[in-house]
Design an enzyme around this catalytic site. Structure first.
Site, PDB file in Angstrom:
ATOM      1  CB  CYS B  39     -37.675  18.215 -10.639  1.00 40.95           C
ATOM      2  SG  CYS B  39     -37.385  18.126 -12.436  1.00 40.95           S
ATOM      3  CG  HIS B 102     -38.521  13.406 -11.040  1.00 43.82           C
ATOM      4  ND1 HIS B 102     -37.746  14.395 -11.172  1.00 43.82           N
ATOM      5  CD2 HIS B 102     -38.432  13.868 -12.770  1.00 43.82           C
ATOM      6  CE1 HIS B 102     -38.312  15.609 -12.851  1.00 43.82           C
ATOM      7  NE2 HIS B 102     -39.086  14.193 -13.217  1.00 43.82           N
TER       8      HIS B 102
END
Lengths: 483, 483
Positions: B39, B102
């Site tokens: 990710c 993120h």
């Protein structure tokens, strides 16, 4: 071909524009099955609407063995079986088979004795070339007589992969359709080409055109041919009167992959097995003006349904004197109905698995023997699901392995035996299986006896061509079916 | 999400009508990749147009280890990196991120410090619930300040799988688009929802609607949301001025399958690996009136290309003072050109594999360690390709494993080292790799140091909400990256 060989089914090279367009103009079946993970039994099931274990296309030489019709097979389709073309004749249909018959090659099994009016093609697979001493080359028939043999008169170059057979079969199809349109007779065309079976071939114009190698070239040629057939129907103005169905007789032969075998997409294993990769098939129904364009169906379908559905289209009823396994798909196709019906996965004389709704129960698991596997014969290359893709034949008849094919289409995660879901699903499935077994009357097995004397030595018409060969002495034996 | 999770890519339940329609109105990319099988690095690559090994989103704590940004990560996106929204600002764009950032959660890494004008979402994954002692629950931000925490204020019911987060993110997207349309300002919306990441959730209206279980419910909700966003653009009359791209940041997490993880179709393994299943992604470009409907592209694409392509759409040039890995896809999208470019498959600080044309070379193979595997951590469930899906890290740098991804998309059949094809392909690939390595200047690794003190204890805005937590004493350590 396998489920994963079409762009519409997610083949990543997406090289089947004609079949994809057929799907976008027609209906894609996502849960469509063949009746057997092998060629001959599937084709017998398609034409009789009955499971191979009923119509005789199986063996009892050993438990749960795949069997088909090689050249030395003594049996074939019994006279007692009623084939789709025999029945369609009653409604005035002219019936033609183009391509591989595979329901027996001895005289009594000839397709023109079983309802077909015309035949162009061969009784067996295009294996070879043979030396015409140990084994004769496979004959190609026009109607009652052979007109040549593969490799001798119908060339297949195994080195380059070139053969124009699919083009010949295409032309036969187009000519037949044109002729029927002129005569205004209704027709049934069973276009049973033998590509993409190994040894894989394609015409020169398709060689090297695929990202997928020779196998992909063959797929492209089939795709192109289907497109030409559909366009021909449209050009003749009969597409709205012609129901067309595309499917395959077994999953991709992964044992021949990647050069000579295709893809079963996300499914487990391939041809010869009763996992999804062996029996779930690409399937498309097309009938402009009747089938809504771009439809998708989750109806559990089976090649045997094409028997019953075709009869329904012709205004005929299926025979009432015998068990018919195929159902009429028209309510699913035309009205979007979902008909509750099971799918049975047989390997020879054994019901290995059953699908009921979204659940599949394996009562027996077996890919192939350790002995074969150790020789490199692998029906599940790159796949290995512990306790599922077993190399010893495993019995699970008291506690079947259950899979939820929605959450787990790849059959990787058996449901926990202790779960409520398992108990509920098993109860449902058990009822279906009990009923199936209670009413099962197996037919006389046709694939038990082999004899080199019955091979295609001297097919009818061989004299005219000077192609008669001398058969060896008759020596019938039990056929050996290793898996 | 994985390549095989969309109907258009062959998912057998075919439950993504909106994404499938997006593809039929736009262009499907069949050979589109993420920049990393994980990710955070993928997202950093998307926003910088640069490989994680350049932009710092990798670790050197050990060789070839996947790393991301958990709560205790000290690093994040360096100020020296130029992010897409920073550059788009120069062309008058308003930039919003909805969902998971993120790229670091400490103050200096805040998305509004890196070019975004608005943010609604969270800095980390929605893991939890935590007890706010050992670990704080993940905050949800509106712009500069937190407005609550997952599980506390933004409910996720792990028992039922119910959470209305995707609906909240959808509404944020629709509202932002409406606002920009009124103000007539060009906009960049980065809709980075965190579904379908485990723990998987869906809104009540989608629970139980999929054949595929809870994971499928989440996919259906995303599909429905994308449809609503596209319809919103059309309703506002700005669809022909809005370029939309759908893709994923890594392959389906097969370790969470089947309940919490999806499908990579016919590809090998999944998230965390540099096999196709880990990095080949579903990808659809949509821009009515510009992209021909129903297009299919075999252009090798990468999430990093969205950086360069977006700049191109805005009439901007990519930065010239640094290496940019993303290319402008517009010639491929609008003119059907095929641009020659490689795809690099990194795991942390190691280039594991490279794709050049149809060939892929593995210089290192590793699924995960025997130690992890023996504990049930399996990135390739049901798959086992001898010598390929290895549980020890295998070096092949002198003689890489080569695959032809057309004939063998599943990476099951390495080319024979002795073949001419191997030699020719290797020569081609070696040149590309040499050039890549010769010009590679790795960035300072950002994912090496972890410290519980930096977790989301007291994000800005916590005072107003009475949600500030006391951090533990700072104790920076090397992060542990096991695979």
């Amino acid at each position: 071909m396998g489920w994963g060989d079409l762009g519409a089914f997610g083949e990543p090279s997406k090289e089947t524009p004609n079949l994809d367009q057929m799907a976008s103009e027609g209906m894609l079946f996502l849960d469509f099955y063949t009746a057997n993970p092998l060629c001959s039994p599937s084709r017998a099931a398609l034409l009789t609407g009955r499971l191979p274990v009923r119509n005789g296309f199986y063996t009892t030489n050993a438990h749960a063995r795949n069997a088909y019709t090689p050249q030395d097979i003594v049996g074939g389709i019994p006279d007692s079986e009623l084939l789709l073309p025999e029945l369609l004749k009653k409604a005035g249909y002219v019936n033609k088979i183009v391509g591989k018959w595979h329901l027996g090659h001895r005289p009594q099994f000839h397709p023109l004795k079983h309802g077909f009016d015309e035949w162009f093609g061969s009784p067996n697979c295009h294996f070879g070339p043979y030396d015409n001493r140990e084994l004769p080359n496979i004959p190609v028939y026009r109607d009652w007589e052979m007109i040549g043999r593969y490799y001798e008169d119908f060339r297949i170059d195994l080195k380059t992969g070139e053969a124009n057979l699919t083009q010949i079969y295409l032309q036969e199809a187009l000519d037949f359709i044109s002729k029927q349109q002129v005569s205004q007779q209704p027709f049934f065309l069973y276009w049973a080409i033998d590509a993409t079976h190994a040894p894989v071939y394609a015409s020169k114009q398709f060689l090297g055109t695929s990202q997928r190698g020779l196998y992909g070239d063959a797929v492209r040629e089939i795709d192109d041919s289907v497109g030409k057939i559909l366009k021909h129907l449209q050009k003749l103005g009969i597409s709205e009167n012609t129901f067309v169905f595309f499917t395959s007789d077994n999953g991709a032969a992964l044992i021949s992959a990647p050069k000579q075998g295709g893809s079963n997409g996300p499914f487990l294993c391939g041809k010869e097995t009763t996992f999804e990769g062996g029996m779930r098939e690409p399937a498309i129904a097309w009938w402009p003006g009747h089938i809504p364009a771009g439809g998708v169906s989750h109806q559990l379908g089976n090649v045997m349904d094409l028997f019953t559905t075709s009869l329904s289209l012709a205004g005929l009823q299926p025979p009432s004197d015998r068990q018919i396994d195929g159902i009429d798909l028209l309510p699913a196709i035309l009205q979007g109905k979902l008909i509750d019906r099971p799918i049975f996965y047989y390997r020879g004389n054994e019901m290995m698995a059953v699908r009921v709704g979204i659940y599949k129960a394996h009562y027996w698991t077996w890919s192939n023997s350790w002995e074969e596997y150790s020789k490199g014969i692998n029906f599940c290359p790159g796949q290995n699901v512990s306790g599922v893709t077993t190399h010893t034949k495993e019995e699970h008849t008291t506690l079947p392995l259950l899979f939820h094919l929605g959450r787990d289409p790849g059959e990787k995660y058996p449901l926990s035996f202790a779960s409520d879901e398992y108990q509920r699903a098993l109860e449902w499935i058990s009822g279906v299986v009990q009923q199936h077994k209670a009413t099962m009357l197996p037919g006389m097995p046709q694939l038990n006896v082999c004899d080199k004397a019955v091979m295609n030595w001297s097919p009818p018409g061989c004299e005219k061509l000077g192609k008669c060969l001398k058969p060896p002495r008759s020596d019938p034996k039990k056929c050996v079916w290793p898996h």
